[in-house]
Design a protein around this motif. Sequence first.
Motif, PDB file in Angstrom:
ATOM      1  N   GLY A  57      55.484  45.755  36.262  1.00  0.00           N
ATOM      2  CA  GLY A  57      55.474  46.276  37.626  1.00  0.00           C
ATOM      3  C   GLY A  57      55.900  47.730  37.677  1.00  0.00           C
ATOM      4  N   ALA A  58      56.881  48.109  36.861  1.00  0.00           N
ATOM      5  CA  ALA A  58      57.333  49.503  36.825  1.00  0.00           C
ATOM      6  C   ALA A  58      56.223  50.405  36.294  1.00  0.00           C
ATOM      7  CB  ALA A  58      58.583  49.625  35.967  1.00  0.00           C
ATOM      8  N   ILE A  59      55.524  49.960  35.260  1.00  0.00           N
ATOM      9  CA  ILE A  59      54.426  50.766  34.706  1.00  0.00           C
ATOM     10  C   ILE A  59      53.306  50.918  35.728  1.00  0.00           C
ATOM     11  CG2 ILE A  59      52.606  50.758  32.957  1.00  0.00           C
ATOM     12  CD1 ILE A  59      54.667  49.514  31.033  1.00  0.00           C
ATOM     13  N   LEU A  60      52.948  49.838  36.403  1.00  0.00           N
ATOM     14  CA  LEU A  60      51.899  49.929  37.422  1.00  0.00           C
ATOM     15  C   LEU A  60      52.308  50.862  38.557  1.00  0.00           C
ATOM     16  CD1 LEU A  60      50.623  46.246  37.655  1.00  0.00           C
ATOM     17  CD2 LEU A  60      49.452  48.235  36.690  1.00  0.00           C
ATOM     18  N   GLU A  61      53.573  50.824  38.934  1.00  0.00           N
ATOM     19  CA  GLU A  61      54.071  51.695  40.004  1.00  0.00           C
ATOM     20  C   GLU A  61      54.003  53.166  39.584  1.00  0.00           C
ATOM     21  OE1 GLU A  61      55.309  52.243  43.847  1.00  0.00           O
ATOM     22  OE2 GLU A  61      54.885  50.324  42.886  1.00  0.00           O
ATOM     23  N   ILE A  62      54.360  53.458  38.333  1.00  0.00           N
ATOM     24  CA  ILE A  62      54.281  54.842  37.831  1.00  0.00           C
ATOM     25  C   ILE A  62      52.835  55.314  37.815  1.00  0.00           C
ATOM     26  CG2 ILE A  62      54.571  56.251  35.755  1.00  0.00           C
ATOM     27  CD1 ILE A  62      57.119  54.605  35.187  1.00  0.00           C
ATOM     28  N   LEU A  63      51.924  54.464  37.346  1.00  0.00           N
ATOM     29  CA  LEU A  63      50.508  54.844  37.317  1.00  0.00           C
ATOM     30  C   LEU A  63      49.968  55.067  38.729  1.00  0.00           C
ATOM     31  CD1 LEU A  63      49.170  52.445  34.543  1.00  0.00           C
ATOM     32  CD2 LEU A  63      49.579  54.902  34.370  1.00  0.00           C
TER      33      LEU A  63
END
Length: 57
Positions: A38-44
């Motif tokens: 979820g953190a990676i998707l939010e950064i992207l």
Amino acid sequence: MFDFDQYLGFLAFLTILTIGFWLMIFLLTFVIPYWIGGAILEILKEKRDAKKAKRNQ
């Protein structure tokens, strides 16, 4: 071999140990990967929105 209170203490110890073991397995296999994903998707998503806003200016 064991007195009754020692037996109860041993059962409490095994119960806490087992609960801790399964909680750690649950956290390592489901919660932490979900959190990292979820953190990676939010950064992207933030980078994509910033790029889109820069292109529209």
